[in-house]
Design a protein around this motif. Structure first.
Motif, PDB file in Angstrom:
ATOM      1  N   ILE A 109       0.838  -1.167  -0.267  1.00  0.00           N
ATOM      2  CA  ILE A 109      -0.012  -0.046   0.025  1.00  0.00           C
ATOM      3  C   ILE A 109       0.622   1.196   0.067  1.00  0.00           C
ATOM      4  O   ILE A 109       0.625   2.112  -0.797  1.00  0.00           O
ATOM      5  N   SER A 110       1.915   1.270   0.873  1.00  0.00           N
ATOM      6  CA  SER A 110       2.755   2.292   0.966  1.00  0.00           C
ATOM      7  C   SER A 110       3.685   2.634  -0.541  1.00  0.00           C
ATOM      8  O   SER A 110       3.967   3.824  -0.747  1.00  0.00           O
ATOM      9  N   SER A 111       3.650   1.794  -1.246  1.00  0.00           N
ATOM     10  CA  SER A 111       4.450   1.721  -2.550  1.00  0.00           C
ATOM     11  C   SER A 111       3.311   2.552  -3.588  1.00  0.00           C
ATOM     12  O   SER A 111       3.805   3.006  -4.559  1.00  0.00           O
ATOM     13  N   LEU A 112       1.986   2.360  -3.271  1.00  0.00           N
ATOM     14  CA  LEU A 112       1.229   2.925  -4.449  1.00  0.00           C
ATOM     15  C   LEU A 112       0.964   4.417  -4.369  1.00  0.00           C
ATOM     16  O   LEU A 112       1.374   5.060  -3.106  1.00  0.00           O
ATOM     17  N   SER A 113       1.035   5.101  -5.363  1.00  0.00           N
ATOM     18  CA  SER A 113       0.780   6.473  -5.417  1.00  0.00           C
ATOM     19  C   SER A 113      -0.611   6.761  -5.108  1.00  0.00           C
ATOM     20  O   SER A 113      -1.461   5.745  -5.089  1.00  0.00           O
ATOM     21  N   TYR A 114      -0.953   8.202  -4.839  1.00  0.00           N
ATOM     22  CA  TYR A 114      -2.504   8.425  -4.317  1.00  0.00           C
ATOM     23  C   TYR A 114      -3.416   8.305  -5.493  1.00  0.00           C
ATOM     24  O   TYR A 114      -4.412   8.017  -5.291  1.00  0.00           O
ATOM     25  N   ASP A 115      -2.743   8.730  -6.823  1.00  0.00           N
ATOM     26  CA  ASP A 115      -3.817   8.434  -7.775  1.00  0.00           C
ATOM     27  C   ASP A 115      -4.017   7.057  -8.402  1.00  0.00           C
ATOM     28  O   ASP A 115      -5.042   6.407  -8.813  1.00  0.00           O
ATOM     29  N   LEU A 136      -3.980   4.371  -5.765  1.00  0.00           N
ATOM     30  CA  LEU A 136      -4.979   4.245  -4.698  1.00  0.00           C
ATOM     31  C   LEU A 136      -6.296   4.750  -5.243  1.00  0.00           C
ATOM     32  O   LEU A 136      -7.500   4.079  -4.874  1.00  0.00           O
TER      33      LEU A 136
END
Lengths: 185, 422
Positions: free
Chosen positions: A110-116, A118
């Motif tokens: 999850i931490s590796s995902l960018s906000y867009d 997500l």
């Protein structure tokens, strides 16, 4: 122009267009992201944002300054989004489901995902799950508050949230597998 | 991993983030706000017309009522007091021209009655025309009942106020304003009763004003059929606060001066007097042994004179009004209601030489009186900070200014200009 929040509020309360545009420019990007989280399509998010800001300018004279302006505007955006989604919530009734959630090994993913990324995953959730997920995980509402807002039981709110997390988990894992080339079909 | 941790991670992902908004969204918001303004003005336009028509109708009706159907009673054509005098006295009247003084004229009262002790022997009086009769003048006086004019006061005042914040934006809260005002108008001064004014006239002062005696006969003073219509002036300041979008609260302090003229008939009694044709004589008996008898008559003469009166009443007025904006734009309409407390500062009656005839300010008037106020104020924004206003209002006397008769209600039209400071 760069006004203080106090002047901005007063100017908007007087109905001065320059102040209204200034306020819109300052908060529209953040609020558009909020609207996107609650919608499926970009047009829908634009409608939510447009309607929300019209409400903001009409009701700013009632702004009591007991919270920050940003929080107050965000509440209006969320409520507008809920009104837009309310009919869809009835079309797809939410029921209690039992889901097992184990996020212990997914924190790093999850931490590796960018906000867009997500954001895109959240928007892919079913409408009911998407709304409850946003309200609980991002807006900070409790389940009993959500149940009152959406006129559902607290149990339904909890189960739908769990389901949202499960679905997110699947999507995240699927995405991760695809990236790593280890996706199973 | 606990749930709190998951929500924290998710929350931090979106914290402070935003997305570029398509330009069309603001255009739509802008258009929606403009459309809202247009519809607001369109819906209130018809209200403007109806309210304007109603206001004009009220103003015209009020003026018609007060100037046509309820006219101010004019002074009577005859002097009822003098009429009484002529009725009650039968003897010959004669003028003594050498006793006239300036604008004052005197007419000696007749009525000569012989008053001689019984069984008194006839006497010879040197240089006395024994055929003449000496008499005691008997004076009958009556206080004339003067019918009071129907009271209707109109006060037209102009006031200029300085420093009033804008009323255009009805969304502002806690607006404060302050201003100065000045006004002028007319009023009917007969609300206190001519009878009461007569009773308040100071005897000595009136006698001096008449110029023909030591003192006046208070019971014979009579104000001539009521006082003339007078001039009212006022100056003061007001201040107010806007509460919420539409409500206002206004107060202030005004000094008001009511000034009017009139005239009064004053009956003056002299003490012992040897003036005119009043004589005394010594009677010498033919028999030197007889006591010399001297007959004298206690003569009282009186004169009836007219004096000009100047009445002045000064009081401080403190209104407290609540207002409600029916409209608050370039053209504004505000409904006002409240009360005013009036404190009597001074009142006086004087003659043209400024000699005070009556200075006791509490005799005729109450120290405190209260009026109820109800009115409709119309305002129009002439320039950016200058408003023109007109307010017809109705003042109902809750407690009267005069302590002898109930003060009537009155219709007032106020006009003025206001200057906005901010």
């Amino acid at each position: 122009m760069n006004f203080s929040e106090e002047k901005l509020i007063k100017g908007c309360q007087k109905g001065k267009r320059a102040f209204q545009q200034e306020l819109y420019d300052k908060y529209s990007k953040g609020m558009y992201l909020v609207a996107l989280r609650y919608s499926k399509a970009q047009q829908e998010a634009e409608d939510i944002l447009q309607e929300a800001f019209i409400k903001v300018f009409k009701n700013i004279k009632n702004f009591r300054k007991d919270s920050s302006l940003a929080y107050w505007i965000k509440k209006i955006v969320v409520n507008t989004a809920l009104n837009h989604q309310r009919s869809k919530l009835y079309l797809y009734p939410m029921v209690d489901v039992t889901e097992l959630n184990d996020w212990s090994d997914k924190e790093s993913i999850i931490s590796s995902l960018s906000y867009d990324e997500l954001l895109e995953l959240i928007r892919e959730l079913p409408t009911g799950c998407q709304v409850i997920f946003n309200l609980f995980a991002l807006e900070g509402y409790k389940h009993h508050e959500i149940s009152k807002k959406l006129d559902i039981s607290e149990g339904t709110s909890k189960s739908q949230y769990s389901r949202a997390k499960s679905l997110l988990s699947e999507k995240i894992l699927s995405r991760e597998s695809y990236r790593n080339g280890t996706g199973k079909f | 991993m606990g749930q709190g941790s998951f929500e924290d991670i998710i929350g931090k992902k979106f914290e402070g983030k935003g997305q570029e908004v398509p330009s069309g969204v603001w255009e739509n918001v802008n258009n929606a706000l403009n459309a809202d303004l247009v519809s607001h003005y369109q819906s209130s336009h018809s209200r403007y017309r109806w309210l304007t028509a109603a206001a004009i109708l009220i103003a015209i009706s009020s003026f018609a009522i007060h100037y046509v159907t309820i006219p101010i009673q004019k002074k009577a054509e005859t002097n009822s007091y003098n009429a009484l005098l002529t009725k009650n006295f039968n003897s010959v009247q004669f003028q003594v021209s050498d006793l006239s003084a300036g604008h004052l004229t005197f007419s000696w009262l007749p009525a000569i009655i012989l008053d001689k002790p019984e069984n008194e022997p006839p006497v010879n009086i040197d240089n006395v025309d024994r055929s003449e009769e000496l008499a005691t003048i008997e004076i009958q006086t009556k206080t004339a009942e003067i019918e009071l004019a129907e009271a209707s006061n109109e006060i037209k005042s102009f006031y200029r106020t300085l420093g009033q914040s804008s009323r255009k934006k009805s969304s502002e809260k806690n607006e404060f304003w302050a201003g100065l005002e000045a006004g002028a108008g007319k009023f009917n001064p007969n609300f206190s009763g001519a009878n009461s004014i007569s009773n308040s006239i100071n005897s000595s002062a009136a006698a001096t004003a008449v110029g023909a005696g030591d003192f006046s006969n208070p019971s014979a003073n009579a104000v001539q059929d009521g006082m003339n219509e007078g001039v009212a002036t006022s100056v003061g300041f007001d201040f107010g606060v806007k509460i919420g979008r539409k409500w206002t609260l206004e107060s202030g302090l005004a000094y008001t001066n009511l000034n009017n003229t009139g005239s009064a008939s004053v009956n003056v009694l002299n003490g012992f007097s040897n003036n005119g044709e009043v004589r005394t004589g010594a009677i010498k008996p033919e028999n030197p042994n007889q006591e010399e008898l001297e007959t004298s008559a206690r003569i009282q003469t009186s004169a009836n004179g007219e004096i000009d009166l100047n009445s002045n009443i000064q009081f401080a007025s403190m209104p407290l009004k609540a207002g409600y904006y029916i409209m608050d734009n370039k053209f504004s309409v505000r409904l006002n209601a409240g009360v005013a407390a009036n404190y009597l500062i001074e009142n006086s009656l004087s003659d043209p030489s400024n000699q005070i005839i009556s200075g006791a300010h509490s005799d005729l008037y109450n120290d405190w009186s209260f009026d109820g106020i109800g009115g409709l104020e119309f305002g129009y924004r002439l320039f950016n900070k200058i408003d023109m206003t007109i307010e017809p209002n109705y003042r109902y006397s809750i407690t009267p200014l005069s302590n002898s008769i109930t003060s009537p209600s009155r219709f007032v039209v106020q006009t003025g200009f206001r200057y906005t400071l901010r």
